[in-house]
Scaffold this active site. Sequence first.
Site, mmCIF file in Angstrom:
data_model
loop_
_atom_site.group_PDB
_atom_site.id
_atom_site.type_symbol
_atom_site.label_atom_id
_atom_site.label_comp_id
_atom_site.label_asym_id
_atom_site.label_seq_id
_atom_site.Cartn_x
_atom_site.Cartn_y
_atom_site.Cartn_z
ATOM 1 N N GLY A 192 1.617 -5.683 0.716
ATOM 2 C CA GLY A 192 0.649 -5.992 -0.320
ATOM 3 C C GLY A 192 1.260 -6.617 -1.552
ATOM 4 N N GLU A 237 3.978 -5.588 7.872
ATOM 5 C CA GLU A 237 2.941 -4.702 8.414
ATOM 6 C C GLU A 237 3.105 -4.444 9.908
ATOM 7 O OE1 GLU A 237 1.171 -6.023 4.547
ATOM 8 O OE2 GLU A 237 2.434 -6.907 6.087
ATOM 9 N N ALA A 254 0.835 -1.206 0.000
ATOM 10 C CA ALA A 254 0.000 0.000 0.000
ATOM 11 C C ALA A 254 0.866 1.249 0.000
ATOM 12 C CB ALA A 254 -0.915 0.000 1.220
ATOM 13 N N GLU A 265 1.150 -10.101 -0.824
ATOM 14 C CA GLU A 265 -0.246 -10.518 -0.855
ATOM 15 C C GLU A 265 -0.767 -10.659 -2.291
ATOM 16 O OE1 GLU A 265 -2.190 -9.009 3.255
ATOM 17 O OE2 GLU A 265 -1.250 -7.434 2.050
#
Length: 248
Positions: free
Chosen positions: A96, A119, A52, A99
């Site tokens: 991300g 994170e 992100a 991910e």
Amino acid sequence: MIITINRPAARNAINAAVSIALGNALAEAQRDPEVWVVVLTGAGDKSFCAGADLKALARGENIAHPDHPKWGFAGYVRHFIDKPTIAAVNGTAFGGGTELALASDLVVAGESASFGLPEVKRGLIAAAGGVFRIVEQLPRKVALAMLFTGEPITSSEALSWGLINEVVPDGTELDAALALAARITVNAPLAVQASKRVATGSDDGVVPGDEPGWSRTRREVATVFATEDAREGPLAFAQKRPPVWKAR
């Protein structure tokens, strides 16, 4: 279809514009009968995706697809299509970025690529499927070490644990992904798509087996993302200083 995240100056971090473009492209791939495989990669040679855009988050921006928030992070991680998806990972894939790889069916990575879910270092959790998919796709203790420490693994380590399919010389990731796609597209597309639907347990574009993980993630996000620490992490990143955690 080749989809390229094109923000190399920002290490291909995901903002709203990327979520909209990527989600719409994936939807188009699903609709187009001539698209049999999707390859996702990042522009440049340093980062597949840094996750992100924390600077955008620190400004209070919504980085989700405004019309299809259920598609999840980058319009991708919860956006099921029955065409095989291949991530061509060039450089780092953090947060991300990992991910996105976890959400892809197959992964090809360069020798210098690395994967991580940092994170917790920002006061957040890997809310785009990472917290439950990493434990599904890696041995439990390896996955938990990644989640608890936030430390990355190399592409060779990822290969040895079965997280990815192939390690290739840097700069050849896209070619290798297209070669893998060619091995898929010699087969009957409808049979491949049906095989994916059965293998993933999908029903009408939803993977019911993932739903408990998404539900638990939403509950924890509601708690964690409302904390002072969750605000401190992105702010400290934007200000280029160490975070000061308060456990509240």
